[in-house]
Design a protein around this motif. Structure first.
Motif, short mmCIF file in Angstrom:
data_model
loop_
_atom_site.label_atom_id
_atom_site.label_comp_id
_atom_site.label_asym_id
_atom_site.label_seq_id
_atom_site.Cartn_x
_atom_site.Cartn_y
_atom_site.Cartn_z
N THR A 1 0.80 -1.23 0.00
CA THR A 1 0.00 0.00 0.00
C THR A 1 0.83 1.28 0.00
O THR A 1 0.28 2.36 -0.16
N SER A 2 2.14 1.17 0.19
CA SER A 2 2.96 2.39 0.23
C SER A 2 3.12 2.93 -1.21
O SER A 2 2.89 2.19 -2.17
N PRO A 3 3.50 4.19 -1.36
CA PRO A 3 3.63 4.75 -2.72
C PRO A 3 4.51 3.89 -3.63
O PRO A 3 4.15 3.62 -4.77
N ILE B 1 3.88 -0.56 -8.43
CA ILE B 1 4.21 -1.81 -9.14
C ILE B 1 3.01 -2.34 -9.95
O ILE B 1 3.11 -2.55 -11.15
N PRO B 2 1.82 -2.51 -9.33
CA PRO B 2 0.70 -2.94 -10.17
C PRO B 2 0.07 -1.75 -10.91
O PRO B 2 -0.90 -1.91 -11.65
N ASN B 3 0.65 -0.56 -10.65
CA ASN B 3 0.17 0.65 -11.30
C ASN B 3 -1.32 0.89 -11.05
O ASN B 3 -2.10 1.07 -11.98
N LEU B 4 -1.70 0.87 -9.76
CA LEU B 4 -3.09 1.14 -9.39
C LEU B 4 -3.17 2.52 -8.73
O LEU B 4 -2.26 2.90 -7.99
N THR B 5 -4.28 3.24 -8.99
CA THR B 5 -4.48 4.49 -8.25
C THR B 5 -4.92 4.11 -6.84
O THR B 5 -5.27 2.95 -6.58
N MET B 6 -4.95 5.10 -5.96
CA MET B 6 -5.38 4.81 -4.59
C MET B 6 -6.80 4.24 -4.57
O MET B 6 -7.09 3.28 -3.85
N ASP B 7 -7.68 4.81 -5.39
CA ASP B 7 -9.07 4.33 -5.40
C ASP B 7 -9.16 2.92 -5.97
O ASP B 7 -9.89 2.07 -5.45
N GLU B 8 -8.40 2.68 -7.04
CA GLU B 8 -8.44 1.33 -7.65
C GLU B 8 -7.94 0.28 -6.64
O GLU B 8 -8.49 -0.80 -6.52
N ALA C 1 -8.04 0.52 -3.38
CA ALA C 1 -9.06 0.39 -2.33
C ALA C 1 -10.16 -0.58 -2.79
O ALA C 1 -10.62 -1.45 -2.03
N ASP C 2 -10.57 -0.43 -4.07
CA ASP C 2 -11.60 -1.35 -4.61
C ASP C 2 -11.09 -2.79 -4.62
O ASP C 2 -11.82 -3.72 -4.30
N ARG C 3 -9.83 -2.95 -5.02
CA ARG C 3 -9.24 -4.30 -5.09
C ARG C 3 -9.24 -4.94 -3.68
O ARG C 3 -9.51 -6.11 -3.52
N ILE C 4 -8.91 -4.13 -2.68
CA ILE C 4 -8.87 -4.66 -1.31
C ILE C 4 -10.27 -5.11 -0.90
O ILE C 4 -10.46 -6.21 -0.35
N ARG D 1 5.54 2.53 5.73
CA ARG D 1 5.91 3.63 4.82
C ARG D 1 4.71 4.06 3.98
O ARG D 1 4.85 4.65 2.92
N THR D 2 3.52 3.71 4.47
CA THR D 2 2.28 4.10 3.77
C THR D 2 1.76 5.40 4.39
O THR D 2 1.84 5.58 5.62
N GLU D 3 1.23 6.31 3.56
CA GLU D 3 0.70 7.57 4.10
C GLU D 3 -0.37 7.25 5.14
O GLU D 3 -1.23 6.40 4.91
N TRP D 4 -0.34 7.95 6.28
CA TRP D 4 -1.24 7.65 7.39
C TRP D 4 -2.72 7.64 6.95
O TRP D 4 -3.45 6.68 7.24
N ASP D 5 -3.16 8.66 6.22
CA ASP D 5 -4.59 8.73 5.86
C ASP D 5 -4.99 7.54 4.99
O ASP D 5 -6.08 6.99 5.14
#
Ligand code: KIV
Ligand code: ZN
Length: 521
Positions: free
Chosen positions: A106-108, A113-120, A122-125, A148-152
């Motif tokens: 989940t870190s930047p 690597i899978p080239n997913l946006t944050m929203d994509e 989240a949907d995958r999870i 190393r993932t952004e807190w929010d």
């Protein structure tokens, strides 16, 4: 007896997954089953038995461990896709208590690597945890590289996994980057701020790159984690994982400031530590906490004097607490089978009758050659399982000529596929000459990645244990052997590794693709 005044911390052992996936620590199917049985018997709550989609071998091992499990929950790892999760379920479903562990980075850096946006992502999870939960009541989810993932974003995805049905949330410090204060704080804040956090177990999974894995895991417990992920001997990639023996003993010895218990029987620690070292080929460093050869040795004069007066002068735990009996002279060549069985039992080693007979024969040979037979000698003897009658390569005869003048030479007779063959070869030193002789009789292109010699006890007649690691087309095989003659032990270990490569070649036909949990798809 469990102390009911203390909070219970679950011990999740990942020796067979995170530990085994570290380069060179590959174990055979039989060795994985043996280690799983020891983990189950010692009271480990959850055994992560492997990564079922990685290979046919991993799938078979996880399925068999699941079928044989008695007390522990059996868990398998799956990346965040439906195929991985289905394969994982097919392997763990045989267990009395199965668990699916699914994860995504989940870190930047990992999101890229899978080239997913944050929203994509989240949907995958949501999709993958829901799918896992539809198969199994017990689902663990991990945001890889959580520290190393952004807190929010971490807070958001942990909330999504909980809503989708995860029952355990594991917070991995994948690269060993965090520090104790931060480790405690991260868990504390997640528990305080994520909706539904009170309904799940939080776990901590720490790598040891900065030498803080145990401290970080214990700090996470102070912050509210109630599951520690760890490995025997701290085995694992790079600098390894939190060591099971360290957290278990730290919680026992310092229960005054860390009021938590585990279900692990610490007297089983030494035995499993020795077995994991032997089968993985990763020897334990002498000064390693709890299980190192020197962990209970008091050699300086001041220490010995203090110890004789009162053991507590320099000891915060007793060797017996971790299953170590003081090194003592055990038996001689007149000792019988019953005495050997009793002594091995003392050392935590239980053998079937046929195994005992084999060890007994080798014990007699050793007692003839060696003045004093110590506990460590017996452990080495048991671990050196000897050549099996159906091994492709079998050592029949070896004589080495060495001296100050190079090259050294080796006369070797080897049974290759049942036919005895003889050769003489030279080399740069006796071990090199022996390995060259083996290669002449059994040509191969495997490369030697590791060659390690350890003296089992002191003295010039001490047994040597030799570990060898070989690599051929990405497949790794290890061999270990013990003998009072270092060169003979080297030959046996080398031949054992080659025998294992022969088996692996036959099983995979040389072209099976193994995936790593880092292949993100
Ligand atoms: O270190 C790590 O992040 C892992 C995950 C797969 C949990 O081992
Ligand atoms: Zn890990």
């Amino acid at each position: 007896m469990t102390d009911t005044t203390k909070d219970r911390v679950l011990i999740f052992d990942t020796t067979l997954r995170d530990g085994e996936q570290s380069p060179g620590a590959t174990m055979t199917h039989g060795e994985k089953l043996e280690i799983a049985q020891l983990l189950d018997e010692m009271g480990v709550d959850i055994i992560e038995a492997g990564f079922p989609i990685a290979s046919e071998g991993d799938f078979a091992a996880v399925s068999e461990i699941a079928k044989r499990s008695q007390n522990s929950t059996i868990c398998g790892l799956a990346r965040a896709n439906l195929k991985d999760i289905d394969r994982c379920w097919d392997a763990v479903k045989h267990a009395k208590s199965p668990r699916i562990h699914t994860f995504i980075g989940t870190s930047p850096l990992h999101r890229a690597i899978p080239n997913l946006t944050m929203d994509e992502m989240a949907d995958r999870i949501h999709e993958t945890v829901t799918h896992a939960r539809n198969l199994c009541d017990n689902v663990q989810w991990s945001p890889m590289d959580a520290t190393r993932t952004e807190w929010d974003y971490l807070k958001r995805v942990v909330g999504i996994a909980i809503k989708a049905g995860a029952t355990t949330i594991n917070i991995p410090d994948t690269v060993g980057y965090t520090a104790p204060v931060e480790s405690a704080d991260l868990i504390r804040r997640l528990i305080a701020e994520v909706d539904g956090a009170e309904d799940v177990v939080f776990a901590t999974h720490c790598h040891n790159d900065l030498g803080m894995a145990t401290a970080n895991a214990l700090a996470a417990v102070a912050g509210g984690a109630r599951q520690i992920e760890c490995t025997i001997n701290g085995l694992g990639e790079r600098a390894g994982n939190t060591a099971l023996e360290e957290v278990v003993m730290a919680l026992r010895v310092r229960g005054d400031i860390m009021p938590y218990t585990t279900g692990v029987d610490p007297t089983k620690i030494m035995n499993i530590s020795r077995r994991v070292a032997a089968v993985s080929g990763f020897a334990v460093q002498f000064n390693k906490a709890i299980v190192g050869k020197n962990a209970f040795a008091h050699e300086s004069g001041i220490h010995q004097d203090g110890m004789l007066k009162n053991a507590e002068t320099f000891e915060i735990m007793r060797p017996e607490d971790v299953g170590l009996s003081a090194t003592n002279l055990v038996m001689g060549k007149h000792s019988g089978r019953a005495a050997l069985r009793a002594k091995l039992r003392d050392l935590g080693i239980e053998l079937a009758d046929n195994q005992l007979q084999d060890v007994f024969v080798r014990f007699k040979t050793l007692a003839d050659r060696k003045k004093e037979v110590y506990d460590e000698d017996l452990v080495a003897l048991v671990q050196d399982s000897g050549a099996a009658g159906d091994d492709h390569l079998q050592l029949k005869f070896l004589r080495v000529i060495c001296g100050t003048e190079a090259p050294q030479s080796a006369d070797l007779t080897l049974s290759v596929g049942g036919t005895d063959q003889q050769v003489t070869a030279t080399g740069d030193g006796p071990v090199d000459a022996v390995f060259n002789a083996v290669t002449k009789l059994f040509p191969h292109h495997a490369s030697l990645q590791l060659y390690q010699v350890h003296a089992v006890t002191e003295g010039t007649d001490a047994q040597a244990t030799v570990s060898v690691r070989m690599e051929e087309d990405g497949k790794i095989a290890t061999g270990q052997a013990a003998d009072t003659d270092t060169v003979v032990a080297s030959a046996k270990a080398y031949i054992m590794a080659l025998n294992r490569l022969v088996i692996r070649r036959a099983k995979t036909g040389g072209d099976a693709k193994e995936v790593s949990y880092k292949d993100v798809v």
